[in-house]
Scaffold this active site. Structure first.
Site, mmCIF file in Angstrom:
data_model
loop_
_atom_site.group_PDB
_atom_site.id
_atom_site.type_symbol
_atom_site.label_atom_id
_atom_site.label_comp_id
_atom_site.label_asym_id
_atom_site.label_seq_id
_atom_site.Cartn_x
_atom_site.Cartn_y
_atom_site.Cartn_z
ATOM 1 N N ASP A 46 -1.135 4.046 -1.521
ATOM 2 C CA ASP A 46 -1.787 4.544 -2.740
ATOM 3 C C ASP A 46 -1.050 4.016 -3.962
ATOM 4 O O ASP A 46 -1.664 3.691 -4.983
ATOM 5 C CB ASP A 46 -1.783 6.079 -2.746
ATOM 6 C CG ASP A 46 -2.836 6.658 -1.800
ATOM 7 O OD1 ASP A 46 -3.857 5.994 -1.563
ATOM 8 O OD2 ASP A 46 -2.619 7.775 -1.294
ATOM 9 N N GLY A 47 0.289 3.935 -3.860
ATOM 10 C CA GLY A 47 1.099 3.400 -4.958
ATOM 11 C C GLY A 47 0.719 1.946 -5.270
ATOM 12 O O GLY A 47 0.668 1.553 -6.433
ATOM 13 N N ALA A 162 -1.047 13.910 -5.977
ATOM 14 C CA ALA A 162 0.160 13.142 -6.293
ATOM 15 C C ALA A 162 1.178 14.037 -7.028
ATOM 16 O O ALA A 162 1.524 15.109 -6.553
ATOM 17 C CB ALA A 162 -0.211 11.889 -7.095
HETATM 18 P P1 NAP Z 1 5.098 5.273 -5.612
HETATM 19 O O1 NAP Z 1 6.294 5.175 -4.758
HETATM 20 O O2 NAP Z 1 4.137 4.172 -5.626
HETATM 21 O O3 NAP Z 1 4.353 6.613 -5.244
HETATM 22 C C1 NAP Z 1 5.067 7.782 -4.952
HETATM 23 C C2 NAP Z 1 4.376 8.470 -3.771
HETATM 24 O O4 NAP Z 1 3.170 9.062 -4.254
HETATM 25 C C3 NAP Z 1 4.000 7.521 -2.648
HETATM 26 O O5 NAP Z 1 4.296 8.142 -1.429
HETATM 27 C C4 NAP Z 1 2.514 7.335 -2.848
HETATM 28 O O6 NAP Z 1 1.811 7.090 -1.643
HETATM 29 C C5 NAP Z 1 2.122 8.696 -3.371
HETATM 30 N N1 NAP Z 1 0.859 8.734 -4.100
HETATM 31 C C6 NAP Z 1 0.466 7.966 -5.150
HETATM 32 N N2 NAP Z 1 -0.759 8.342 -5.569
HETATM 33 C C7 NAP Z 1 -1.145 9.356 -4.763
HETATM 34 C C8 NAP Z 1 -2.303 10.165 -4.698
HETATM 35 N N3 NAP Z 1 -3.317 10.021 -5.567
HETATM 36 N N4 NAP Z 1 -2.356 11.143 -3.755
HETATM 37 C C9 NAP Z 1 -1.343 11.317 -2.876
HETATM 38 N N5 NAP Z 1 -0.220 10.572 -2.890
HETATM 39 C C10 NAP Z 1 -0.117 9.613 -3.828
HETATM 40 O O7 NAP Z 1 5.631 5.683 -7.085
HETATM 41 P P2 NAP Z 1 5.367 5.128 -8.535
HETATM 42 O O8 NAP Z 1 4.762 3.764 -8.405
HETATM 43 O O9 NAP Z 1 6.549 5.313 -9.332
HETATM 44 O O10 NAP Z 1 4.288 6.161 -9.166
HETATM 45 C C11 NAP Z 1 2.989 6.233 -8.812
HETATM 46 C C12 NAP Z 1 2.603 7.681 -8.614
HETATM 47 O O11 NAP Z 1 3.604 8.341 -7.879
HETATM 48 C C13 NAP Z 1 2.454 8.500 -9.894
HETATM 49 O O12 NAP Z 1 1.164 8.394 -10.400
HETATM 50 C C14 NAP Z 1 2.801 9.914 -9.446
HETATM 51 O O13 NAP Z 1 1.657 10.670 -9.149
HETATM 52 C C15 NAP Z 1 3.562 9.736 -8.174
HETATM 53 N N6 NAP Z 1 4.914 10.272 -8.396
HETATM 54 C C16 NAP Z 1 5.176 11.512 -7.911
HETATM 55 C C17 NAP Z 1 6.406 12.118 -8.147
HETATM 56 C C18 NAP Z 1 6.650 13.478 -7.620
HETATM 57 O O14 NAP Z 1 5.813 13.965 -6.860
HETATM 58 N N7 NAP Z 1 7.738 14.124 -7.986
HETATM 59 C C19 NAP Z 1 7.395 11.445 -8.877
HETATM 60 C C20 NAP Z 1 7.108 10.172 -9.359
HETATM 61 C C21 NAP Z 1 5.831 9.599 -9.114
HETATM 62 P P3 NAP Z 1 1.917 5.695 -0.831
HETATM 63 O O15 NAP Z 1 3.103 5.866 0.055
HETATM 64 O O16 NAP Z 1 0.626 5.653 -0.094
HETATM 65 O O17 NAP Z 1 2.078 4.590 -1.810
HETATM 66 MN MN MN Z 2 4.253 3.549 -2.764
#
Ligand code: NAP
Ligand code: MN
Length: 262
Positions: A46-47, A162
């Protein structure tokens, strides 16, 4: 409509699948064109999908986004942006080549402020790790509350699983036309009080976040962040000009996705 590009997570499984995808598409008369594609194949998680949307948006611009279609395969669990796992590759390619998919269009969230505007597909956050951020929250022009804490997050239906979920926000069933506002470590005591619960709002709600100072705060739009120094007001709403078109193939139950992730 025969040009494509592939955006891939740099790991051996995803890269192997990329080679196979290129081979199969070329064999069927498609042409790889990274600068002017009609189809964006996304291989990873998803990322990776989120990265691909932002990459293409930056490269091609909003209006051109209307003429590209994203198609994803997940090299891991079942994602929310993809309907296939790497083990389903044959079906993934067959669905594309024989046009057995449907095109689903998702609007992007948009943040507008004095310095410009940015889009997001999961969520937009205002966060200040350095000091207590005070934010006056307006909903459709009406003052709702004054928040004090680390920040606030506004997510889409797709983004509800997310960051929003980590903040204790509710997960939305697919198809619901809503956005959700959640607090990030709000301060609540006898003098300061904000809702202290996730707030689900209609999809066309306009949110405005005002502060005497956003110095030190960041505007987080999915994986990208922008400084908010000097900014006084940020408006966040579902945008009406930039859309993401996704090819969706096999029907996967939303609850299967949830079960496979958590
Ligand atoms: P990333 O490593 O690409 O993503 C972080 C995790 O969030 C990965 O496991 C990713 O899944 C999952 N994810 C992303 N979109 C999702 C969705 N719509 N539903 C369920 N899981 C989802 O991190 P990044 O590139 O820095 O940031 C991208 C997204 O990560 C942000 O939009 C944010 O929502 C999320 N994030 C979450 C937190 C937290 O929960 N504390 C912190 C930072 C960022 P995959 O393994 O499939 O890629
Ligand atoms: Mn990812």
């Amino acid at each position: 409509m025969k040009k494509y590009t592939v955006i891939c997570r740099p790991d051996p499984i995803s890269e192997g699948l990329k080679e196979q995808t290129i081979k199969d598409l070329n064999a069927n008369g498609y042409i790889q064109d990274d600068d002017d594609p009609d189809y964006i194949f996304v291989i990873g998680g998803d990322g990776t999908f989120i990265y691909a949307v932002h990459h293409v948006l930056r490269k091609l611009g909003g209006p051109r986004m209307d003429h590209v279609q994203f198609y994803g395969i997940h090299t891991g669990t079942l994602g929310f942006y993809t309907d296939y796992k790497d083990t389903d590759y044959e079906e993934f390619m067959d669905t594309f080549l024989n046009k057995k998919y449907t095109v689903i269009t998702y609007p992007l969230l948009q943040a507008r402020y004095e310095n410009g505007s940015h889009n997001a597909i999961n969520e937009i956050r205002i966060e200040n790790a350095a000091r207590t951020q005070v934010i006056d929250v307006y909903i459709n022009g009406e003052k709702f509350e004054t928040f004090r804490g680390t920040g606030m997050c506004v997510c889409t239906q797709l983004g509800s699983t997310a960051y929003n979920r980590s903040l204790g926000g509710a997960v939305f069933q697919e198809g619901l036309d809503c956005i959700e506002l959640t607090e990030m470590s709000g301060i609540h005591h006898s003098k300061f009080r904000s809702l202290d619960a996730p707030l689900v709002l209609k999809g066309d709600t306009v949110l405005e976040f005002r502060s005497a100072s956003f110095d030190g705060a960041l505007l987080g739009c999915d994986a990208d962040v922008y400084p908010l120094d000097g900014v006084k007001s940020v408006r966040i709403q579902v945008g009406k000009s930039t859309y993401v078109h996704m090819l969706r193939g096999r029907k996967v139950s939303y609850f299967d996705r949830l079960k496979s992730l958590f």
